[in-house]
Motif scaffolding. Structure first.
Motif, PDB file in Angstrom:
ATOM      1  N   UNK A  86       0.831  -1.218   0.000  1.00 52.26           N
ATOM      2  CA  UNK A  86       0.000   0.000   0.000  1.00 52.26           C
ATOM      3  C   UNK A  86       0.856   1.255   0.000  1.00 52.26           C
ATOM      4  N   UNK A  87       1.940   1.205   0.809  1.00 56.33           N
ATOM      5  CA  UNK A  87       2.829   2.373   0.854  1.00 56.33           C
ATOM      6  C   UNK A  87       3.480   2.610  -0.503  1.00 56.33           C
ATOM      7  N   UNK A  88       3.889   1.525  -1.180  1.00 54.29           N
ATOM      8  CA  UNK A  88       4.489   1.669  -2.511  1.00 54.29           C
ATOM      9  C   UNK A  88       3.506   2.244  -3.514  1.00 54.29           C
ATOM     10  N   UNK A  89       2.250   1.801  -3.445  1.00 55.14           N
ATOM     11  CA  UNK A  89       1.247   2.320  -4.375  1.00 55.14           C
ATOM     12  C   UNK A  89       1.013   3.804  -4.152  1.00 55.14           C
ATOM     13  N   UNK A  90       0.948   4.201  -2.859  1.00 51.39           N
ATOM     14  CA  UNK A  90       0.750   5.622  -2.552  1.00 51.39           C
ATOM     15  C   UNK A  90       1.929   6.441  -3.053  1.00 51.39           C
ATOM     16  N   UNK A  91       3.152   5.910  -2.831  1.00 56.89           N
ATOM     17  CA  UNK A  91       4.348   6.624  -3.271  1.00 56.89           C
ATOM     18  C   UNK A  91       4.378   6.757  -4.791  1.00 56.89           C
ATOM     19  N   UNK A  92       4.071   5.677  -5.510  1.00 57.73           N
ATOM     20  CA  UNK A  92       4.060   5.733  -6.976  1.00 57.73           C
ATOM     21  C   UNK A  92       3.024   6.724  -7.475  1.00 57.73           C
ATOM     22  N   UNK A  93       1.862   6.744  -6.832  1.00 59.00           N
ATOM     23  CA  UNK A  93       0.822   7.702  -7.221  1.00 59.00           C
ATOM     24  C   UNK A  93       1.293   9.136  -7.016  1.00 59.00           C
ATOM     25  N   UNK A  94       1.987   9.363  -5.894  1.00 55.58           N
ATOM     26  CA  UNK A  94       2.496  10.710  -5.620  1.00 55.58           C
ATOM     27  C   UNK A  94       3.534  11.127  -6.668  1.00 55.58           C
TER      28      UNK A  94
END
Length: 200
Positions: free
Chosen positions: A26-34
């Protein structure tokens, strides 16, 4: 009274919270989205700046004065040039190369023959749509000369007949005369000048 947990052990372990791999995902997905959002904003900003620059340049171009139409004389130059080239080409096509004709005659003239006069004129061009005028009909080439024998005259006739720019070579007159104490043969030879561009 003592509390008793009646739930199975599997449910009890599930309450402890999500597993670490799920949290990292989840953290990776949020980071990629950012990161994608920041990149999109930067690209949008650059596109906006370039659009502003383009609009500025277009405004400057629109503010420039329109070029004036060229004068009529300038626009007529290409047509006049083509007309002159066509006239020059037509004139060169009708031109007889006299230097070549005289050089060819001098090359075939025997050593024991000398000329006293030579007259040459260019053939008249044929009218448009008509068949080419034969050089026989034009008084193209006339030479008067002398030699020591009729055989030399015949040899000259044979040589002149192979000159490419002459046609219908013929002997007009031939007579033996006395010059000083020597008998010589005077002759007149006529021929036609082949029209420019004509084939043998």
């Amino acid at each position: 009274m003592r509390a008793v947990n009646l739930l199975p052990r599997e449910l009890e372990q599930g309450r402890k919270g999500p597993a670490k791999p799920v949290i990292f995902g989840c953290a990776g997905a949020v980071l990629a989205t950012a990161v994608l959002a920041v990149g999109y904003l930067n690209a949008s900003s650059k596109v906006g700046d370039e659009n502003k620059q383009l609009a500025s340049v277009q405004a400057q171009i629109a503010a420039l004065p329109q070029p004036q139409a060229p004068p009529a004389t300038v626009s007529a130059i290409p047509a006049e040039r083509q007309a002159r080239v066509a006239a020059l080409t037509s004139a060169l096509a009708q031109r007889v190369p006299w230097d070549r004709v005289l050089r060819e005659v001098s090359l075939v003239l025997p050593d024991d023959v000398w000329l006293t006069s030579l007259q040459a004129s260019a053939p008249q061009p044929a009218p448009a749509g008509a068949a080419p005028v034969s050089a026989t009909n034009a008084s193209g080439f006339t030479m008067v000369g002398s030699t020591y024998s009729q055989a030399a005259v015949a040899r000259l006739l044979a040589r002149l007949s192979v000159v490419p720019d002459l046609e219908n070579v013929s002997l007009s007159t031939s007579a033996q005369t006395l010059i000083g104490n020597r008998n010589v043969v005077t002759f007149t030879i006529v021929a036609g000048i082949r029209p420019p561009g004509a084939t043998s």
